[in-house]
Scaffold this motif. Sequence first.
Motif, PDB file in Angstrom:
ATOM      1  N   ARG A   2     -44.546  53.268  99.596  1.00  0.00           N
ATOM      2  CA  ARG A   2     -43.753  54.248  98.855  1.00  0.00           C
ATOM      3  C   ARG A   2     -43.889  54.013  97.353  1.00  0.00           C
ATOM      4  N   ARG A   3     -43.968  55.096  96.611  1.00  0.00           N
ATOM      5  CA  ARG A   3     -44.105  54.999  95.161  1.00  0.00           C
ATOM      6  C   ARG A   3     -42.884  54.378  94.511  1.00  0.00           C
ATOM      7  N   ASP A   4     -41.727  54.533  95.140  1.00  0.00           N
ATOM      8  CA  ASP A   4     -40.517  53.968  94.537  1.00  0.00           C
ATOM      9  C   ASP A   4     -40.397  52.462  94.756  1.00  0.00           C
ATOM     10  N   VAL A  27     -49.678  46.896  80.714  1.00  0.00           N
ATOM     11  CA  VAL A  27     -48.788  47.498  81.693  1.00  0.00           C
ATOM     12  C   VAL A  27     -48.528  46.457  82.780  1.00  0.00           C
ATOM     13  N   ARG A  28     -47.251  46.309  83.102  1.00  0.00           N
ATOM     14  CA  ARG A  28     -46.849  45.396  84.176  1.00  0.00           C
ATOM     15  C   ARG A  28     -46.301  46.251  85.313  1.00  0.00           C
ATOM     16  N   ILE A  29     -46.837  46.021  86.488  1.00  0.00           N
ATOM     17  CA  ILE A  29     -46.395  46.744  87.674  1.00  0.00           C
ATOM     18  C   ILE A  29     -45.809  45.718  88.634  1.00  0.00           C
ATOM     19  N   ASP A  30     -44.532  45.871  88.916  1.00  0.00           N
ATOM     20  CA  ASP A  30     -43.863  44.947  89.840  1.00  0.00           C
ATOM     21  C   ASP A  30     -43.567  45.694  91.136  1.00  0.00           C
ATOM     22  N   PHE A  31     -43.924  45.085  92.236  1.00  0.00           N
ATOM     23  CA  PHE A  31     -43.786  45.678  93.564  1.00  0.00           C
ATOM     24  C   PHE A  31     -42.574  45.077  94.265  1.00  0.00           C
ATOM     25  N   HIS A  32     -41.737  45.942  94.840  1.00  0.00           N
ATOM     26  CA  HIS A  32     -40.553  45.506  95.575  1.00  0.00           C
ATOM     27  C   HIS A  32     -40.606  46.129  96.970  1.00  0.00           C
ATOM     28  N   GLY A  33     -41.505  45.639  97.783  1.00  0.00           N
ATOM     29  CA  GLY A  33     -41.679  46.160  99.131  1.00  0.00           C
ATOM     30  C   GLY A  33     -42.317  45.098 100.000  1.00  0.00           C
ATOM     31  N   PRO A  34     -42.900  45.518 101.126  1.00  0.00           N
ATOM     32  CA  PRO A  34     -43.536  44.549 102.037  1.00  0.00           C
ATOM     33  C   PRO A  34     -44.733  43.860 101.368  1.00  0.00           C
ATOM     34  N   LYS A  35     -44.586  42.593 101.079  1.00  0.00           N
ATOM     35  CA  LYS A  35     -45.578  41.803 100.354  1.00  0.00           C
ATOM     36  C   LYS A  35     -46.965  41.878 100.998  1.00  0.00           C
ATOM     37  N   VAL A  73     -49.200  61.038  88.722  1.00  0.00           N
ATOM     38  CA  VAL A  73     -49.277  59.831  89.531  1.00  0.00           C
ATOM     39  C   VAL A  73     -50.314  58.884  88.929  1.00  0.00           C
ATOM     40  N   VAL A  74     -49.871  57.677  88.594  1.00  0.00           N
ATOM     41  CA  VAL A  74     -50.782  56.617  88.176  1.00  0.00           C
ATOM     42  C   VAL A  74     -51.263  55.939  89.447  1.00  0.00           C
ATOM     43  N   GLU A  87     -49.896  53.525  94.037  1.00  0.00           N
ATOM     44  CA  GLU A  87     -49.609  54.756  93.313  1.00  0.00           C
ATOM     45  C   GLU A  87     -48.151  54.724  92.866  1.00  0.00           C
ATOM     46  N   LEU A  88     -47.893  55.297  91.690  1.00  0.00           N
ATOM     47  CA  LEU A  88     -46.514  55.414  91.241  1.00  0.00           C
ATOM     48  C   LEU A  88     -46.389  56.616  90.313  1.00  0.00           C
ATOM     49  N   ASN A  89     -45.216  57.224  90.330  1.00  0.00           N
ATOM     50  CA  ASN A  89     -44.946  58.398  89.500  1.00  0.00           C
ATOM     51  C   ASN A  89     -44.673  57.963  88.072  1.00  0.00           C
TER      52      ASN A  89
END
Length: 158
Positions: A2-4, A27-35, A73-74, A87-89
């Motif tokens: 999920r993008r969120d 740009v720093r992208i931090d993921f908060h989901g299933p590792k 969408v990036v 992907e993220l909005n």
Amino acid sequence: MRRDYFELDVENVAWVDDGDDPRKPQVRIDFHGPKEVLERRLSDPTGGYLDASETDVAFRLQDSLDEPDAAGVVSVTNRITGDFVLELNESADDVLAFIRAAREYGRNASDSDDGRYRVEVSIDGEDLVAYEKQTFLVYDADGNLLRSHSLIPSGVEL
């Protein structure tokens, strides 16, 4: 994915408008989901993480740039397989400001510099990969490349 699940933070872009000394946009992208999901997408067939030359960064508009709140969408893709890594909005204004800073940084950077911008990906604050990049492609909602808005190093033909 999920993008969120993703949180994006940008640094070193205000210097362009403020007249400060050039600094490499980041740009720093931090993921908060299933590792495991993100780790698998960021991995090559041997199990090691993809390196910068094996990834592409792009922005696909969902609206016309004439729209005041244009968004898109990036994405980071695996260059070898074409699969989406993430992907993220994001707002078109924010992405285009980032690309502008990267373009200006490239004009001021030495030839020995590895990239015009840096992408760092982490999972719940734990650093995973960092990429020095030189290209950032922008596409309209129909999938057409917008060369004038993209970051394309000189001498590169697409």
